[in-house]
Design a protein around this motif. Structure first.
Motif, PDB file in Angstrom:
ATOM      1  N   LEU A   1       0.856  -1.192   0.000  1.00  0.00           N
ATOM      2  CA  LEU A   1       0.000   0.000   0.000  1.00  0.00           C
ATOM      3  C   LEU A   1       0.893   1.244   0.000  1.00  0.00           C
ATOM      4  O   LEU A   1       1.773   1.375   0.846  1.00  0.00           O
TER       5      LEU A   1
ATOM      6  N   THR B   1      -1.841  -4.914  -8.674  1.00  0.00           N
ATOM      7  CA  THR B   1      -2.293  -6.279  -8.400  1.00  0.00           C
ATOM      8  C   THR B   1      -2.915  -6.858  -9.667  1.00  0.00           C
ATOM      9  O   THR B   1      -3.429  -6.110 -10.508  1.00  0.00           O
ATOM     10  N   ARG B   2      -2.793  -8.172  -9.828  1.00  0.00           N
ATOM     11  CA  ARG B   2      -3.375  -8.844 -10.994  1.00  0.00           C
ATOM     12  C   ARG B   2      -3.908 -10.193 -10.536  1.00  0.00           C
ATOM     13  O   ARG B   2      -3.267 -10.891  -9.772  1.00  0.00           O
ATOM     14  N   ASP B   3      -5.101 -10.566 -11.004  1.00  0.00           N
ATOM     15  CA  ASP B   3      -5.702 -11.816 -10.552  1.00  0.00           C
ATOM     16  C   ASP B   3      -5.425 -12.969 -11.513  1.00  0.00           C
ATOM     17  O   ASP B   3      -4.750 -12.802 -12.541  1.00  0.00           O
TER      18      ASP B   3
ATOM     19  N   ILE C   1      -4.796  -4.116 -12.079  1.00  0.00           N
ATOM     20  CA  ILE C   1      -4.914  -2.671 -11.907  1.00  0.00           C
ATOM     21  C   ILE C   1      -3.592  -2.179 -11.331  1.00  0.00           C
ATOM     22  O   ILE C   1      -3.098  -2.740 -10.361  1.00  0.00           O
TER      23      ILE C   1
ATOM     24  N   THR D   1      -7.700   0.403  -2.046  1.00  0.00           N
ATOM     25  CA  THR D   1      -6.621  -0.587  -2.068  1.00  0.00           C
ATOM     26  C   THR D   1      -6.586  -1.253  -0.707  1.00  0.00           C
ATOM     27  O   THR D   1      -6.602  -0.565   0.318  1.00  0.00           O
ATOM     28  N   SER D   2      -6.562  -2.579  -0.680  1.00  0.00           N
ATOM     29  CA  SER D   2      -6.679  -3.258   0.615  1.00  0.00           C
ATOM     30  C   SER D   2      -5.901  -4.563   0.629  1.00  0.00           C
ATOM     31  O   SER D   2      -5.568  -5.122  -0.419  1.00  0.00           O
ATOM     32  N   ARG D   3      -5.600  -5.011   1.846  1.00  0.00           N
ATOM     33  CA  ARG D   3      -5.114  -6.375   2.025  1.00  0.00           C
ATOM     34  C   ARG D   3      -6.113  -7.097   2.909  1.00  0.00           C
ATOM     35  O   ARG D   3      -6.435  -6.646   4.009  1.00  0.00           O
TER      36      ARG D   3
ATOM     37  N   SER E   1     -12.342  -4.311 -10.446  1.00  0.00           N
ATOM     38  CA  SER E   1     -11.875  -4.867  -9.180  1.00  0.00           C
ATOM     39  C   SER E   1     -11.017  -6.095  -9.437  1.00  0.00           C
ATOM     40  O   SER E   1     -11.332  -6.906 -10.310  1.00  0.00           O
ATOM     41  N   THR E   2      -9.931  -6.219  -8.691  1.00  0.00           N
ATOM     42  CA  THR E   2      -9.080  -7.384  -8.828  1.00  0.00           C
ATOM     43  C   THR E   2      -8.337  -7.613  -7.512  1.00  0.00           C
ATOM     44  O   THR E   2      -8.102  -6.658  -6.763  1.00  0.00           O
ATOM     45  N   ARG E   3      -8.036  -8.878  -7.214  1.00  0.00           N
ATOM     46  CA  ARG E   3      -7.290  -9.209  -5.990  1.00  0.00           C
ATOM     47  C   ARG E   3      -6.352 -10.361  -6.314  1.00  0.00           C
ATOM     48  O   ARG E   3      -6.747 -11.312  -6.988  1.00  0.00           O
ATOM     49  N   ASP E   4      -5.108 -10.288  -5.837  1.00  0.00           N
ATOM     50  CA  ASP E   4      -4.141 -11.335  -6.158  1.00  0.00           C
ATOM     51  C   ASP E   4      -4.081 -12.402  -5.068  1.00  0.00           C
ATOM     52  O   ASP E   4      -4.789 -12.330  -4.056  1.00  0.00           O
TER      53      ASP E   4
ATOM     54  N   VAL F   1      -3.940  -8.940  -1.802  1.00  0.00           N
ATOM     55  CA  VAL F   1      -3.943  -7.501  -2.065  1.00  0.00           C
ATOM     56  C   VAL F   1      -4.888  -7.216  -3.234  1.00  0.00           C
ATOM     57  O   VAL F   1      -4.771  -7.823  -4.305  1.00  0.00           O
ATOM     58  N   GLY F   2      -5.824  -6.317  -3.008  1.00  0.00           N
ATOM     59  CA  GLY F   2      -6.828  -6.016  -4.018  1.00  0.00           C
ATOM     60  C   GLY F   2      -6.994  -4.523  -4.229  1.00  0.00           C
ATOM     61  O   GLY F   2      -6.695  -3.721  -3.345  1.00  0.00           O
ATOM     62  N   ILE F   3      -7.441  -4.183  -5.430  1.00  0.00           N
ATOM     63  CA  ILE F   3      -7.779  -2.799  -5.757  1.00  0.00           C
ATOM     64  C   ILE F   3      -9.177  -2.806  -6.362  1.00  0.00           C
ATOM     65  O   ILE F   3      -9.458  -3.603  -7.262  1.00  0.00           O
TER      66      ILE F   3
END
Lengths: 119, 119
Positions: A7, A55-57, A63, B21-23, B54-57, B61-63
């Motif tokens: 972050l 981040t990428r899924d 993004i 942005t979050s974990r 929206s995406t999260r790895d 960690v996601g945005i």
């Protein structure tokens, strides 16, 4: 609590952000990763750079948010020659599709500074 | 090429964006996913809603980027009661850490409208 390195520790607004949302092609994962790391390192040396979040899924949707002190800093970074080449390769083969937006951040809160139990 | 459903088809700028942005904590993946889907559906019914990305790895960690026609629309969405409850639960248990930023989008390009081979 130690700050989360994923972050970005941005200053008080206002500042600027480049929002890059993309879907990767399956092509060239090693070349892409290497270029991504090189660009993150190079961006961090640019005047006005404030931080990055990315981040990428598993579906390949990612993004990346890069934060900048001014519009001029974004303008200058776009024209750095190694970055121009990365953009060209991204356009030609790495990205199925993308949207790039430039925005001015007006307000920000973290979990710690959130004024109440809700955001 | 058909539009990618994961990329928001936003109108010409200016418009507004909430950058979250979050974990995630490892807690309650089913409850979190269910709430995320419910909130995305509810947001889409709000006046001024323009889209979401929206995406999260795998590291959690996601945005999430939600797009809005005005600051007022963001203000109103923040106060919808089911959303306030979701925020409370996020703060209390779902998020290790987060940053929320509100920004005004000034310019945007897609892969198709990109003015040259670079972005």
């Amino acid at each position: 609590m130690a700050p989360d390195p994923r972050l970005a520790a941005t200053p008080e607004p206002p500042y600027w952000v480049v929002l890059f949302t993309s879907r990767r092609t399956p092509a060239d994962p090693e070349g892409y990763e290497k270029m991504g790391e090189a660009m993150a390192e190079l961006a961090a040396k640019q005047p006005g750079y404030l931080g990055i979040e990315s981040t990428r899924d598993a579906e390949g949707v990612g993004i990346t948010l890069s934060y900048w002190a001014s519009e001029q800093a974004i303008h200058d970074w776009k024209r750095v020659s190694a970055h121009t080449e990365a953009q060209r390769r991204g356009h030609a083969g790495w990205y199925e599709d993308f949207v790039l937006r430039v925005a001015k951040v007006e307000r920000a809160y973290t979990k710690a500074t959130s004024p109440r139990a809700g955001l």
